[in-house]
Design a protein around this motif. Sequence first.
Motif, PDB file in Angstrom:
ATOM      1  N   ASP A  94       0.816  -1.215   0.000  1.00  0.00           N
ATOM      2  CA  ASP A  94       0.000   0.000   0.000  1.00  0.00           C
ATOM      3  C   ASP A  94       0.850   1.266   0.000  1.00  0.00           C
ATOM      4  O   ASP A  94       0.318   2.373  -0.079  1.00  0.00           O
ATOM      5  CB  ASP A  94      -0.919   0.012   1.221  1.00  0.00           C
ATOM      6  CG  ASP A  94      -0.134  -0.075   2.528  1.00  0.00           C
ATOM      7  OD1 ASP A  94       0.705  -0.988   2.650  1.00  0.00           O
ATOM      8  OD2 ASP A  94      -0.350   0.775   3.414  1.00  0.00           O
ATOM      9  N   GLU A  95       2.180   1.122   0.056  1.00  0.00           N
ATOM     10  CA  GLU A  95       3.078   2.274   0.132  1.00  0.00           C
ATOM     11  C   GLU A  95       3.899   2.509  -1.126  1.00  0.00           C
ATOM     12  O   GLU A  95       4.520   3.564  -1.270  1.00  0.00           O
ATOM     13  CB  GLU A  95       4.055   2.083   1.307  1.00  0.00           C
ATOM     14  CG  GLU A  95       3.392   1.921   2.659  1.00  0.00           C
ATOM     15  CD  GLU A  95       4.384   1.552   3.744  1.00  0.00           C
ATOM     16  OE1 GLU A  95       4.334   2.184   4.820  1.00  0.00           O
ATOM     17  OE2 GLU A  95       5.220   0.647   3.519  1.00  0.00           O
ATOM     18  N   HIS A 127       0.926  -5.884  -6.882  1.00  0.00           N
ATOM     19  CA  HIS A 127      -0.532  -5.900  -6.966  1.00  0.00           C
ATOM     20  C   HIS A 127      -1.052  -6.864  -8.021  1.00  0.00           C
ATOM     21  O   HIS A 127      -2.261  -6.964  -8.231  1.00  0.00           O
ATOM     22  CB  HIS A 127      -1.041  -4.487  -7.263  1.00  0.00           C
ATOM     23  CG  HIS A 127      -0.393  -3.448  -6.407  1.00  0.00           C
ATOM     24  ND1 HIS A 127       0.609  -2.623  -6.866  1.00  0.00           N
ATOM     25  CD2 HIS A 127      -0.566  -3.138  -5.095  1.00  0.00           C
ATOM     26  CE1 HIS A 127       1.019  -1.837  -5.887  1.00  0.00           C
ATOM     27  NE2 HIS A 127       0.332  -2.133  -4.801  1.00  0.00           N
ATOM     28  N   ASP A 161      -4.271  -0.637  -7.393  1.00  0.00           N
ATOM     29  CA  ASP A 161      -3.388  -0.029  -6.384  1.00  0.00           C
ATOM     30  C   ASP A 161      -3.705   1.440  -6.121  1.00  0.00           C
ATOM     31  O   ASP A 161      -2.922   2.143  -5.484  1.00  0.00           O
ATOM     32  CB  ASP A 161      -1.918  -0.167  -6.814  1.00  0.00           C
ATOM     33  CG  ASP A 161      -1.600   0.606  -8.097  1.00  0.00           C
ATOM     34  OD1 ASP A 161      -2.536   1.179  -8.700  1.00  0.00           O
ATOM     35  OD2 ASP A 161      -0.426   0.631  -8.504  1.00  0.00           O
ATOM     36  N   ASP A 163      -6.068   2.811  -4.260  1.00  0.00           N
ATOM     37  CA  ASP A 163      -6.617   3.140  -2.937  1.00  0.00           C
ATOM     38  C   ASP A 163      -5.819   2.407  -1.854  1.00  0.00           C
ATOM     39  O   ASP A 163      -6.059   1.230  -1.584  1.00  0.00           O
ATOM     40  CB  ASP A 163      -8.087   2.738  -2.877  1.00  0.00           C
ATOM     41  CG  ASP A 163      -8.756   3.115  -1.563  1.00  0.00           C
ATOM     42  OD1 ASP A 163      -8.044   3.518  -0.617  1.00  0.00           O
ATOM     43  OD2 ASP A 163      -9.990   2.999  -1.469  1.00  0.00           O
ATOM     44  N   PRO A 164      -4.845   3.085  -1.231  1.00  0.00           N
ATOM     45  CA  PRO A 164      -4.021   2.432  -0.209  1.00  0.00           C
ATOM     46  C   PRO A 164      -4.837   1.844   0.942  1.00  0.00           C
ATOM     47  O   PRO A 164      -4.507   0.772   1.461  1.00  0.00           O
ATOM     48  CB  PRO A 164      -3.103   3.558   0.285  1.00  0.00           C
ATOM     49  CG  PRO A 164      -3.045   4.520  -0.854  1.00  0.00           C
ATOM     50  CD  PRO A 164      -4.406   4.469  -1.475  1.00  0.00           C
ATOM     51  N   GLU A 165      -5.906   2.523   1.356  1.00  0.00           N
ATOM     52  CA  GLU A 165      -6.735   2.019   2.447  1.00  0.00           C
ATOM     53  C   GLU A 165      -7.381   0.693   2.070  1.00  0.00           C
ATOM     54  O   GLU A 165      -7.443  -0.248   2.871  1.00  0.00           O
ATOM     55  CB  GLU A 165      -7.804   3.036   2.813  1.00  0.00           C
ATOM     56  CG  GLU A 165      -8.798   2.545   3.874  1.00  0.00           C
ATOM     57  CD  GLU A 165      -8.143   2.120   5.173  1.00  0.00           C
ATOM     58  OE1 GLU A 165      -8.684   1.213   5.833  1.00  0.00           O
ATOM     59  OE2 GLU A 165      -7.085   2.680   5.536  1.00  0.00           O
ATOM     60  N   LEU A 167      -6.160  -1.461  -0.069  1.00  0.00           N
ATOM     61  CA  LEU A 167      -5.092  -2.455  -0.086  1.00  0.00           C
ATOM     62  C   LEU A 167      -4.800  -2.976   1.319  1.00  0.00           C
ATOM     63  O   LEU A 167      -4.570  -4.176   1.515  1.00  0.00           O
ATOM     64  CB  LEU A 167      -3.823  -1.861  -0.704  1.00  0.00           C
ATOM     65  CG  LEU A 167      -3.856  -1.629  -2.211  1.00  0.00           C
ATOM     66  CD1 LEU A 167      -2.594  -0.886  -2.654  1.00  0.00           C
ATOM     67  CD2 LEU A 167      -3.977  -2.947  -2.969  1.00  0.00           C
ATOM     68  N   ARG A 168      -4.820  -2.074   2.298  1.00  0.00           N
ATOM     69  CA  ARG A 168      -4.582  -2.513   3.680  1.00  0.00           C
ATOM     70  C   ARG A 168      -5.686  -3.439   4.153  1.00  0.00           C
ATOM     71  O   ARG A 168      -5.425  -4.475   4.795  1.00  0.00           O
ATOM     72  CB  ARG A 168      -4.447  -1.286   4.590  1.00  0.00           C
ATOM     73  CG  ARG A 168      -3.153  -0.509   4.402  1.00  0.00           C
ATOM     74  CD  ARG A 168      -2.961   0.556   5.463  1.00  0.00           C
ATOM     75  NE  ARG A 168      -3.790   1.729   5.229  1.00  0.00           N
ATOM     76  CZ  ARG A 168      -3.429   2.772   4.477  1.00  0.00           C
ATOM     77  NH1 ARG A 168      -2.252   2.778   3.875  1.00  0.00           N
ATOM     78  NH2 ARG A 168      -4.242   3.809   4.332  1.00  0.00           N
TER      79      ARG A 168
END
Length: 203
Positions: A94-95, A127, A161, A163-165, A167-168
Amino acid sequence: MLTTSEEDYLKALYTLTEWDDTEVSTGVLADQLGLSPASVTSMIQKLAGKGLVNHVPRKTVALSPSGRREALRMVRRHRLIETFLRDELGYGWDEVHDEAEALEHTVSDRFINALDARLGHPQHDPHGDAIPSADGTLPVSEAIRLDRFSGDCAIIDRISDEDPEFLRRAAIQGLVPGALIRLPHQLNFIEASLIWVRNANSK
């Protein structure tokens, strides 16, 4: 030589059509890049003048063969850098996207080819997105979006990839490339539209 902005436009055009074979308007491209339609129209005219895109005014814009080659060059850089950040530097999946966005414009093709060799010539990024080879070849994928999948058992191929939230949350639920999921799965429609799968029962 292309400017950073020109490279970003070409890559954005490619990613908009990579998984959905749809026509792209300048308005859609403006939304993707977070820019005004007027700014996008001006840049598209510039890219068309360089033979990198085919543009029908007030209708659609598409990559030309030379534009597609340049787009794939940038996609290759982005995805190899993402893979390096995860595998060698310990970044979370996510980073890596934002870091790769910044770094992809600053390194040489020689560096990217050396990075590819160092990583063992990976075919997919963290991803699940395909990494183009140096000549622009891509591995074939038969994956479809989860909200369009009609089977009862699927293997995750890739996850968006953007939306980092998400992915978490996906990682916590074990929703990662290669994971087997049985349907109906507890995903809402918006989340399902961010996951691509292939039939687990196909050979």
